[in-house]
Design a protein around this motif. Structure first.
Motif, short mmCIF file in Angstrom:
data_model
loop_
_atom_site.label_atom_id
_atom_site.label_comp_id
_atom_site.label_asym_id
_atom_site.label_seq_id
_atom_site.Cartn_x
_atom_site.Cartn_y
_atom_site.Cartn_z
N PHE A 243 18.68 18.20 28.08
CA PHE A 243 17.68 19.03 27.39
C PHE A 243 18.10 19.26 25.94
CE2 PHE A 243 16.58 23.35 25.93
CZ PHE A 243 15.23 23.15 25.76
N TYR A 244 19.38 19.56 25.74
CA TYR A 244 19.87 19.88 24.40
C TYR A 244 20.00 18.65 23.51
CZ TYR A 244 20.73 24.47 26.30
OH TYR A 244 20.54 25.69 26.87
N THR A 245 20.52 17.55 24.09
CA THR A 245 20.77 16.37 23.27
C THR A 245 19.54 15.47 23.12
OG1 THR A 245 21.62 15.23 25.22
CG2 THR A 245 23.24 16.29 23.80
N ASP A 246 18.73 15.36 24.18
CA ASP A 246 17.60 14.43 24.14
C ASP A 246 16.29 15.10 23.73
OD1 ASP A 246 19.55 12.80 25.09
OD2 ASP A 246 18.74 12.61 27.11
N VAL A 247 16.06 16.33 24.22
CA VAL A 247 14.80 17.01 23.91
C VAL A 247 14.92 17.75 22.58
CG1 VAL A 247 13.08 18.69 24.69
CG2 VAL A 247 14.23 17.23 26.37
N LEU A 248 15.95 18.62 22.46
CA LEU A 248 16.13 19.36 21.21
C LEU A 248 16.83 18.52 20.13
CD1 LEU A 248 17.18 22.89 22.54
CD2 LEU A 248 14.90 22.10 21.96
N LYS A 249 17.46 17.43 20.57
CA LYS A 249 18.17 16.52 19.67
C LYS A 249 19.25 17.21 18.84
CE LYS A 249 14.28 13.24 19.42
NZ LYS A 249 14.29 13.13 20.87
N LEU A 250 20.00 18.08 19.49
CA LEU A 250 21.12 18.75 18.83
C LEU A 250 22.37 17.87 18.96
CD1 LEU A 250 20.67 22.41 20.15
CD2 LEU A 250 19.81 21.41 18.02
N LEU B 6 25.63 26.28 19.94
CA LEU B 6 25.41 26.70 21.32
C LEU B 6 26.61 26.22 22.12
CD1 LEU B 6 21.64 25.73 21.73
CD2 LEU B 6 22.61 27.93 21.04
N GLU B 7 27.11 27.10 22.99
CA GLU B 7 28.27 26.79 23.83
C GLU B 7 27.82 26.82 25.28
OE1 GLU B 7 31.10 30.07 24.35
OE2 GLU B 7 32.75 28.66 24.18
N LEU B 8 27.74 25.66 25.90
CA LEU B 8 27.38 25.61 27.32
C LEU B 8 28.64 25.74 28.14
CD1 LEU B 8 24.77 22.67 27.40
CD2 LEU B 8 24.41 25.08 26.81
N LEU B 9 28.61 26.63 29.13
CA LEU B 9 29.79 26.92 29.94
C LEU B 9 29.53 26.57 31.39
CD1 LEU B 9 29.78 30.32 28.28
CD2 LEU B 9 31.87 28.98 28.15
N LEU C 214 27.07 20.82 33.38
CA LEU C 214 26.85 20.29 32.03
C LEU C 214 26.02 19.02 32.09
CD1 LEU C 214 30.31 20.63 30.20
CD2 LEU C 214 28.27 22.03 29.90
N GLU C 215 26.34 18.20 33.09
CA GLU C 215 25.66 16.92 33.22
C GLU C 215 24.15 17.11 33.35
OE1 GLU C 215 27.26 14.61 36.47
OE2 GLU C 215 25.86 12.97 36.01
N THR C 216 23.75 18.13 34.12
CA THR C 216 22.33 18.40 34.33
C THR C 216 21.70 19.09 33.12
OG1 THR C 216 22.87 18.72 36.65
CG2 THR C 216 20.70 19.46 35.95
N ALA C 217 22.47 19.99 32.49
CA ALA C 217 21.90 20.81 31.42
C ALA C 217 21.86 20.08 30.07
CB ALA C 217 22.71 22.10 31.28
N LEU C 218 22.85 19.22 29.82
CA LEU C 218 22.98 18.63 28.48
C LEU C 218 21.80 17.82 27.97
CD1 LEU C 218 26.72 17.62 27.93
CD2 LEU C 218 25.29 19.04 26.44
#
Ligand code: ZN
Length: 134
Positions: free
Chosen positions: A21-28, A53-56, A15-19
């Motif tokens: 992209f979602y929070t900073d780039v896509l700003k979700l 989106l559910e990251l697992l 999650l630490e690596t993937a998040l």
């Protein structure tokens, strides 16, 4: 009977690596992070307009998400369909010859009641029926 696509489940190694992209780039907006011990996963939910989106992230090598990533790599794992009266929906599916992975609903992230359909019955997509309680 299907209300909407409740969320899309995405398998990630970390999650630490993937998040970012979602929070900073896509700003979700990040709705929360939760560990679901029964499924040996840590889950992050992000709001994407009407759906989520559910990251697992697997928390153990014996997690089904760990074996999914090992076989197929990171990526889309399942599509969750929002329903009401999940027990009745499961019965309807079985009456129509759909193979269910879960014959009974079990507890998922956020206290939702969930049941997976077998991809052999759905042209290759792992669908989750998902009912939000309360
Ligand atoms: Zn899900």
């Amino acid at each position: 009977m299907i209300k909407k696509v409740d969320h899309i489940g995405i398998a990630v190694r970390s999650l630490e690596t993937a998040l970012p992209f979602y929070t900073d780039v896509l700003k979700l907006p990040l709705l929360g992070i939760e560990e679901v011990e029964s499924q040996k996963v840590k889950v992050a939910f992000l709001k994407a307009g009407e759906t989520k989106l559910e990251l697992l992230e697997p928390t153990s090598e014996s997690s089904t998400i760990a074996s999914f990533i090992e076989k197929r790599g990171e990526g889309i794992h399942h599509v969750a369909l929002g329903v009401e009266s999940i027990e009745a929906r499961i019965s309807e599916m079985k009456e129509q010859g759909i193979r269910m992975i879960d014959d009974q609903p079990r507890l998922g992230a956020g206290g939702a009641h969930i049941a997976f359909m077998h991809p052999k019955s759905t042209a290759g997509v792992l669908y989750e029926l998902c009912e939000k309680k309360g």
